[in-house]
Design a protein around this motif. Structure first.
Motif, PDB file in Angstrom:
ATOM      1  N   MET A   1       0.815  -1.192   0.000  1.00  0.00           N
ATOM      2  CA  MET A   1       0.000   0.000   0.000  1.00  0.00           C
ATOM      3  C   MET A   1       0.860   1.259   0.000  1.00  0.00           C
ATOM      4  O   MET A   1       0.467   2.258  -0.586  1.00  0.00           O
ATOM      5  CB  MET A   1      -0.933   0.000   1.209  1.00  0.00           C
ATOM      6  CG  MET A   1      -2.132  -0.933   1.071  1.00  0.00           C
ATOM      7  SD  MET A   1      -3.136  -0.655  -0.393  1.00  0.00           S
ATOM      8  CE  MET A   1      -3.975   0.829   0.043  1.00  0.00           C
ATOM      9  N   ASP A   2       2.023   1.224   0.650  1.00  0.00           N
ATOM     10  CA  ASP A   2       2.870   2.412   0.686  1.00  0.00           C
ATOM     11  C   ASP A   2       3.308   2.828  -0.709  1.00  0.00           C
ATOM     12  O   ASP A   2       3.272   4.008  -1.048  1.00  0.00           O
ATOM     13  CB  ASP A   2       4.105   2.175   1.558  1.00  0.00           C
ATOM     14  CG  ASP A   2       3.755   2.035   3.031  1.00  0.00           C
ATOM     15  OD1 ASP A   2       2.681   2.513   3.426  1.00  0.00           O
ATOM     16  OD2 ASP A   2       4.545   1.444   3.776  1.00  0.00           O
ATOM     17  N   ILE A   3       3.724   1.844  -1.504  1.00  0.00           N
ATOM     18  CA  ILE A   3       4.167   2.145  -2.866  1.00  0.00           C
ATOM     19  C   ILE A   3       2.987   2.634  -3.692  1.00  0.00           C
ATOM     20  O   ILE A   3       3.098   3.630  -4.414  1.00  0.00           O
ATOM     21  CB  ILE A   3       4.833   0.915  -3.517  1.00  0.00           C
ATOM     22  CG1 ILE A   3       6.134   0.590  -2.793  1.00  0.00           C
ATOM     23  CG2 ILE A   3       5.084   1.154  -4.997  1.00  0.00           C
ATOM     24  CD1 ILE A   3       6.773  -0.701  -3.217  1.00  0.00           C
ATOM     25  N   MET A   4       1.844   1.968  -3.595  1.00  0.00           N
ATOM     26  CA  MET A   4       0.675   2.384  -4.362  1.00  0.00           C
ATOM     27  C   MET A   4       0.262   3.802  -3.975  1.00  0.00           C
ATOM     28  O   MET A   4      -0.117   4.599  -4.826  1.00  0.00           O
ATOM     29  CB  MET A   4      -0.481   1.414  -4.162  1.00  0.00           C
ATOM     30  CG  MET A   4      -1.654   1.725  -5.072  1.00  0.00           C
ATOM     31  SD  MET A   4      -2.918   0.452  -5.153  1.00  0.00           S
ATOM     32  CE  MET A   4      -3.480   0.352  -3.474  1.00  0.00           C
ATOM     33  N   GLY A   5       0.363   4.131  -2.700  1.00  0.00           N
ATOM     34  CA  GLY A   5       0.026   5.470  -2.241  1.00  0.00           C
ATOM     35  C   GLY A   5       0.884   6.530  -2.911  1.00  0.00           C
ATOM     36  O   GLY A   5       0.399   7.617  -3.246  1.00  0.00           O
ATOM     37  N   TYR A   7       2.144   6.329  -5.934  1.00  0.00           N
ATOM     38  CA  TYR A   7       1.658   6.484  -7.303  1.00  0.00           C
ATOM     39  C   TYR A   7       0.358   7.285  -7.331  1.00  0.00           C
ATOM     40  O   TYR A   7       0.160   8.130  -8.194  1.00  0.00           O
ATOM     41  CB  TYR A   7       1.449   5.125  -7.972  1.00  0.00           C
ATOM     42  CG  TYR A   7       2.738   4.441  -8.321  1.00  0.00           C
ATOM     43  CD1 TYR A   7       3.574   4.943  -9.306  1.00  0.00           C
ATOM     44  CD2 TYR A   7       3.128   3.287  -7.654  1.00  0.00           C
ATOM     45  CE1 TYR A   7       4.763   4.324  -9.612  1.00  0.00           C
ATOM     46  CE2 TYR A   7       4.319   2.650  -7.967  1.00  0.00           C
ATOM     47  CZ  TYR A   7       5.133   3.175  -8.942  1.00  0.00           C
ATOM     48  OH  TYR A   7       6.306   2.566  -9.244  1.00  0.00           O
ATOM     49  N   ILE A   8      -0.525   7.014  -6.395  1.00  0.00           N
ATOM     50  CA  ILE A   8      -1.797   7.742  -6.334  1.00  0.00           C
ATOM     51  C   ILE A   8      -1.536   9.220  -6.078  1.00  0.00           C
ATOM     52  O   ILE A   8      -2.097  10.093  -6.753  1.00  0.00           O
ATOM     53  CB  ILE A   8      -2.715   7.142  -5.247  1.00  0.00           C
ATOM     54  CG1 ILE A   8      -3.160   5.738  -5.664  1.00  0.00           C
ATOM     55  CG2 ILE A   8      -3.915   8.045  -4.985  1.00  0.00           C
ATOM     56  CD1 ILE A   8      -3.858   4.960  -4.563  1.00  0.00           C
ATOM     57  N   GLN A   9      -0.681   9.521  -5.118  1.00  0.00           N
ATOM     58  CA  GLN A   9      -0.360  10.911  -4.806  1.00  0.00           C
ATOM     59  C   GLN A   9       0.270  11.609  -6.009  1.00  0.00           C
ATOM     60  O   GLN A   9      -0.094  12.742  -6.344  1.00  0.00           O
ATOM     61  CB  GLN A   9       0.589  10.978  -3.612  1.00  0.00           C
ATOM     62  CG  GLN A   9       0.937  12.381  -3.188  1.00  0.00           C
ATOM     63  CD  GLN A   9       1.864  12.404  -1.977  1.00  0.00           C
ATOM     64  OE1 GLN A   9       2.478  11.397  -1.631  1.00  0.00           O
ATOM     65  NE2 GLN A   9       1.970  13.547  -1.340  1.00  0.00           N
ATOM     66  N   GLY A  15      -2.350  15.653 -12.129  1.00  0.00           N
ATOM     67  CA  GLY A  15      -3.603  15.660 -12.888  1.00  0.00           C
ATOM     68  C   GLY A  15      -3.749  14.482 -13.832  1.00  0.00           C
ATOM     69  O   GLY A  15      -4.347  14.596 -14.893  1.00  0.00           O
ATOM     70  N   VAL A  16      -3.206  13.326 -13.436  1.00  0.00           N
ATOM     71  CA  VAL A  16      -3.257  12.128 -14.271  1.00  0.00           C
ATOM     72  C   VAL A  16      -4.432  11.254 -13.822  1.00  0.00           C
ATOM     73  O   VAL A  16      -4.564  10.944 -12.642  1.00  0.00           O
ATOM     74  CB  VAL A  16      -1.933  11.331 -14.160  1.00  0.00           C
ATOM     75  CG1 VAL A  16      -2.014  10.023 -14.924  1.00  0.00           C
ATOM     76  CG2 VAL A  16      -0.765  12.178 -14.638  1.00  0.00           C
ATOM     77  N   LEU A  17      -5.274  10.887 -14.758  1.00  0.00           N
ATOM     78  CA  LEU A  17      -6.369   9.979 -14.447  1.00  0.00           C
ATOM     79  C   LEU A  17      -5.811   8.591 -14.183  1.00  0.00           C
ATOM     80  O   LEU A  17      -4.865   8.156 -14.835  1.00  0.00           O
ATOM     81  CB  LEU A  17      -7.358   9.925 -15.607  1.00  0.00           C
ATOM     82  CG  LEU A  17      -8.062  11.240 -15.947  1.00  0.00           C
ATOM     83  CD1 LEU A  17      -8.927  11.067 -17.195  1.00  0.00           C
ATOM     84  CD2 LEU A  17      -8.910  11.699 -14.778  1.00  0.00           C
ATOM     85  N   PHE A  18      -6.394   7.886 -13.228  1.00  0.00           N
ATOM     86  CA  PHE A  18      -5.924   6.541 -12.929  1.00  0.00           C
ATOM     87  C   PHE A  18      -7.087   5.689 -12.451  1.00  0.00           C
ATOM     88  O   PHE A  18      -8.146   6.188 -12.093  1.00  0.00           O
ATOM     89  CB  PHE A  18      -4.816   6.569 -11.865  1.00  0.00           C
ATOM     90  CG  PHE A  18      -5.273   7.040 -10.515  1.00  0.00           C
ATOM     91  CD1 PHE A  18      -5.716   6.135  -9.567  1.00  0.00           C
ATOM     92  CD2 PHE A  18      -5.262   8.391 -10.189  1.00  0.00           C
ATOM     93  CE1 PHE A  18      -6.134   6.569  -8.313  1.00  0.00           C
ATOM     94  CE2 PHE A  18      -5.679   8.836  -8.945  1.00  0.00           C
ATOM     95  CZ  PHE A  18      -6.116   7.921  -8.001  1.00  0.00           C
ATOM     96  N   ALA A  19      -6.870   4.396 -12.490  1.00  0.00           N
ATOM     97  CA  ALA A  19      -7.855   3.440 -11.993  1.00  0.00           C
ATOM     98  C   ALA A  19      -7.107   2.365 -11.211  1.00  0.00           C
ATOM     99  O   ALA A  19      -5.974   2.025 -11.537  1.00  0.00           O
ATOM    100  CB  ALA A  19      -8.624   2.805 -13.138  1.00  0.00           C
TER     101      ALA A  19
END
Length: 61
Positions: A1-5, A7-9, A15-19
């Protein structure tokens, strides 16, 4: 989760859309993860390992 966080941040800041996909169809365990980048032009990269390409991320792993 730390790494994914991270990328999300980063996506939000730029301003990049993500899913985020997580289901039985997409293997989701501690040994499997993927980042898929989509662009309107070719991205030819010799190094595709994220932590190898961006070593500064290793400090948080």
């Amino acid at each position: 989760m730390d790494i994914m966080g991270q990328y999300i941040q980063s996506a939000k800041q730029n301003g990049v859309l993500f899913a985020i996909r997580n289901s039985q169809y997409y293997r989701a365990d501690s040994n499997s993860a993927a980042v898929i980048l989509c662009a309107d032009h070719a991205l030819n990269r010799d190094t595709v390992d994220v932590l190898e390409r961006y070593p500064q991320l290793n400090k948080d792993v």
